[in-house]
Design a protein around this motif. Structure first.
Motif, PDB file in Angstrom:
ATOM      1  N   ARG A   1       0.837  -1.199   0.000  1.00  0.00           N
ATOM      2  CA  ARG A   1       0.000   0.000   0.000  1.00  0.00           C
ATOM      3  C   ARG A   1       0.874   1.253   0.000  1.00  0.00           C
ATOM      4  O   ARG A   1       0.543   2.237  -0.670  1.00  0.00           O
ATOM      5  CB  ARG A   1      -0.931  -0.015   1.207  1.00  0.00           C
TER       6      ARG A   1
ATOM      7  N   ALA B   1      -1.964  -4.423  -8.334  1.00  0.00           N
ATOM      8  CA  ALA B   1      -3.148  -5.004  -7.698  1.00  0.00           C
ATOM      9  C   ALA B   1      -3.330  -6.460  -8.111  1.00  0.00           C
ATOM     10  O   ALA B   1      -3.694  -7.314  -7.291  1.00  0.00           O
ATOM     11  CB  ALA B   1      -4.387  -4.187  -8.070  1.00  0.00           C
TER      12      ALA B   1
ATOM     13  N   LEU C   1      -8.759  -9.399  -0.970  1.00  0.00           N
ATOM     14  CA  LEU C   1      -9.303  -8.143  -0.454  1.00  0.00           C
ATOM     15  C   LEU C   1      -8.226  -7.059  -0.438  1.00  0.00           C
ATOM     16  O   LEU C   1      -8.503  -5.890  -0.744  1.00  0.00           O
ATOM     17  CB  LEU C   1      -9.869  -8.361   0.949  1.00  0.00           C
ATOM     18  N   PHE C   2      -6.989  -7.445  -0.111  1.00  0.00           N
ATOM     19  CA  PHE C   2      -5.874  -6.502  -0.129  1.00  0.00           C
ATOM     20  C   PHE C   2      -5.623  -6.006  -1.545  1.00  0.00           C
ATOM     21  O   PHE C   2      -5.402  -4.806  -1.781  1.00  0.00           O
ATOM     22  CB  PHE C   2      -4.639  -7.193   0.444  1.00  0.00           C
TER      23      PHE C   2
ATOM     24  N   ASN D   1      -7.777  -5.696  -3.863  1.00  0.00           N
ATOM     25  CA  ASN D   1      -8.841  -4.761  -4.211  1.00  0.00           C
ATOM     26  C   ASN D   1      -8.591  -3.379  -3.614  1.00  0.00           C
ATOM     27  O   ASN D   1      -8.999  -2.370  -4.191  1.00  0.00           O
ATOM     28  CB  ASN D   1     -10.194  -5.312  -3.761  1.00  0.00           C
ATOM     29  N   GLN D   2      -7.935  -3.323  -2.455  1.00  0.00           N
ATOM     30  CA  GLN D   2      -7.551  -2.021  -1.903  1.00  0.00           C
ATOM     31  C   GLN D   2      -6.561  -1.309  -2.831  1.00  0.00           C
ATOM     32  O   GLN D   2      -6.685  -0.098  -3.070  1.00  0.00           O
ATOM     33  CB  GLN D   2      -6.923  -2.198  -0.524  1.00  0.00           C
ATOM     34  N   ILE D   3      -5.591  -2.050  -3.330  1.00  0.00           N
ATOM     35  CA  ILE D   3      -4.623  -1.468  -4.268  1.00  0.00           C
ATOM     36  C   ILE D   3      -5.336  -1.036  -5.546  1.00  0.00           C
ATOM     37  O   ILE D   3      -5.055   0.034  -6.110  1.00  0.00           O
ATOM     38  CB  ILE D   3      -3.500  -2.472  -4.592  1.00  0.00           C
ATOM     39  N   ASN D   4      -6.266  -1.849  -6.006  1.00  0.00           N
ATOM     40  CA  ASN D   4      -7.006  -1.513  -7.221  1.00  0.00           C
ATOM     41  C   ASN D   4      -7.838  -0.245  -7.025  1.00  0.00           C
ATOM     42  O   ASN D   4      -8.001   0.553  -7.947  1.00  0.00           O
ATOM     43  CB  ASN D   4      -7.913  -2.675  -7.619  1.00  0.00           C
ATOM     44  N   LYS D   5      -8.367  -0.049  -5.826  1.00  0.00           N
ATOM     45  CA  LYS D   5      -9.124   1.174  -5.525  1.00  0.00           C
ATOM     46  C   LYS D   5      -8.222   2.401  -5.653  1.00  0.00           C
ATOM     47  O   LYS D   5      -8.632   3.436  -6.205  1.00  0.00           O
ATOM     48  CB  LYS D   5      -9.715   1.083  -4.118  1.00  0.00           C
ATOM     49  N   ILE D   6      -6.991   2.300  -5.151  1.00  0.00           N
ATOM     50  CA  ILE D   6      -6.033   3.394  -5.308  1.00  0.00           C
ATOM     51  C   ILE D   6      -5.780   3.657  -6.789  1.00  0.00           C
ATOM     52  O   ILE D   6      -5.723   4.817  -7.236  1.00  0.00           O
ATOM     53  CB  ILE D   6      -4.720   3.063  -4.583  1.00  0.00           C
TER      54      ILE D   6
ATOM     55  N   VAL E   1     -17.255  -6.614  -2.462  1.00  0.00           N
ATOM     56  CA  VAL E   1     -15.984  -5.965  -2.810  1.00  0.00           C
ATOM     57  C   VAL E   1     -15.700  -6.135  -4.298  1.00  0.00           C
ATOM     58  O   VAL E   1     -15.275  -5.195  -4.981  1.00  0.00           O
ATOM     59  CB  VAL E   1     -14.838  -6.541  -1.960  1.00  0.00           C
TER      60      VAL E   1
ATOM     61  N   ARG F   1     -15.527  -3.091  -7.096  1.00  0.00           N
ATOM     62  CA  ARG F   1     -14.370  -2.853  -7.961  1.00  0.00           C
ATOM     63  C   ARG F   1     -14.779  -2.827  -9.424  1.00  0.00           C
ATOM     64  O   ARG F   1     -14.394  -1.926 -10.177  1.00  0.00           O
ATOM     65  CB  ARG F   1     -13.321  -3.951  -7.749  1.00  0.00           C
TER      66      ARG F   1
END
Length: 390
Positions: free
Chosen positions: A105, A138, A150-151, A153-158, A313, A317
């Motif tokens: 992240r 991601a 899930l992690f 997907n957090q990177i993909n959100k960024i 989630v 995305r």
């Protein structure tokens, strides 16, 4: 002759050494070691910068340059197809479902800051390249288990939010927009489905459902379910697990695998979002009710992964990506005609919560794309995506 052969061998070895590792994780690990964290003041400044609340300054530019080698390694790593983080799941240990995730992240936020900085400098091509790099990172992050998914997907959100920002800073360029649209589609095609992750979770949990292996599981979750916050039912369930014989564990494994098969079938059913959510809720309720009288259902009731949350989630995305695709089409129209259209193109991708095109409204600074149905019917929030247009 010997000298010539030696030179050929040496040249081939030099060439081999000049190639990046065939495992992207090695490059990421090197980047983590070289990454320079910002101090508290700079961190707050970077948050405001990524939000667009402030423009870049010398401190931000210097932070980016001090981490230039980190950025270069991350970009190189993102271009390597294989990425094996080296975690051992072979024994099915439950603690491996909650690994110490690497500081990806931090690297992603560094690249996001650089992408916005590049766009401010007028280097829109490289800024968009960084957005694609973030999406590739991601993909590398979605590694084997649901926690990693899930992690990722957090990177993909960024990545998605950074793409939004860069699109709002750049002037209309049809060629660049079409190039981005194509690359967005290519990375999205590579994003994995949920099925392999649920299958892996099932393998890991089932491997632990044995009399001689269950104690670490009981130790891991016992305090949660048997402590003051646990119910009388959960305490009885754990007591049943402790006293279970081989037949109990065999029947538990069969029930758990059948439950996972039902989940996979639901996810692959092609039903609308709301119906799949209702079915997943119904399955969880079914397992909880059956576990009261049927010992076979205990493991499914206590330890089944968060299927609905993970599905939401994934839909969140995919919907954000569809909003980006829709926005790119709108930017292309503006680049060609000088103004935004009054309506969306006829073939615009849908908001996957409603399976209908986004609600579209022009604003003083650009436009907004809004979902037509809430992710959670019990909450007021409706996802919307705001885009600026020069």
């Amino acid at each position: 002759m010997v000298i010539c052969v030696a030179m050929v061998i040496l040249a081939s070895n030099v060439k081999a050494l000049a190639q990046p590792p065939d495992n992207a994780a090695l490059l990421y690990y090197q980047a983590f070691l070289q990454y320079e964290e910002p101090n508290e003041t700079l961190e707050m400044m970077l948050i405001d910068f990524r939000k667009g609340a402030i423009v870049s300054n010398e401190a931000i530019a210097q932070y980016i340059e001090r981490n230039r080698r980190v950025i270069d390694r991350a970009v190189t790593a993102a271009g390597v197809s294989k990425c094996d983080w080296g975690y051992d799941y072979s024994q099915g240990n439950l603690d491996m479902t909650m690994p110490n995730l690497p500081p990806l992240r931090d690297i992603a936020l560094l690249l996001a800051a650089e992408a916005r900085w590049l766009a401010e400098q007028g280097n829109y091509t490289t800024a968009l390249d960084r957005c694609v790099t973030l999406r590739r990172i991601a993909l590398h992050t979605c590694y084997k288990t649901l926690v990693w998914y899930l992690f990722g997907n957090q990177i993909n959100k960024i990545a998605n939010e950074t793409t939004q920002d860069v699109l709002g800073l750049m002037p209309g360029d049809v060629d660049e927009l079409n190039r981005l649209k194509s690359r967005l589609a290519q990375t999205e095609e590579r994003f994995p489905s949920l099925v392999p992750y649920f299958t892996q979770e099932a393998r890991m949990c089932v491997a632990t459902m044995q009399k001689d292996k269950v104690q670490p599981l009981v130790d891991l979750f016992g305090d949660l379910y048997e402590g003051p916050l646990g119910s009388d039912l959960s305490k009885r369930m754990f007591e049943r697990i402790r006293k279970g014989d081989d037949t109990f564990f065999e029947r538990s494994r069969d029930y758990y695998l059948n439950a996972m098969s039902t989940v996979v079938g639901t996810l692959e059913s092609g039903l609308p979002y709301t119906q799949i959510c209702d079915k997943l809720d119904g399955l969880v309720e079914q397992w909880n009710q059956e576990a009261k009288d049927n010992p076979d259902a205990i493991f499914a009731a206590l330890f089944f992964p968060p299927v609905k949350r993970t599905y939401q989630v994934m839909i969140r995305r995919q919907t954000h990506v569809n909003a980006l695709k829709t926005a790119i089409d709108l930017y292309i129209v503006k680049a060609r005609t000088g103004q935004l259209p009054d309506t969306l193109p006829a073939d615009s991708p849908p908001d996957l919560f409603s399976d209908k095109p986004f609600a579209y409204a022009k604003t003083a600074e650009g436009f907004i794309l809004r979902c037509r149905r809430k992710e959670d019917p019990n909450k007021d929030e409706v996802h919307e995506y705001e885009f600026k247009a020069k």
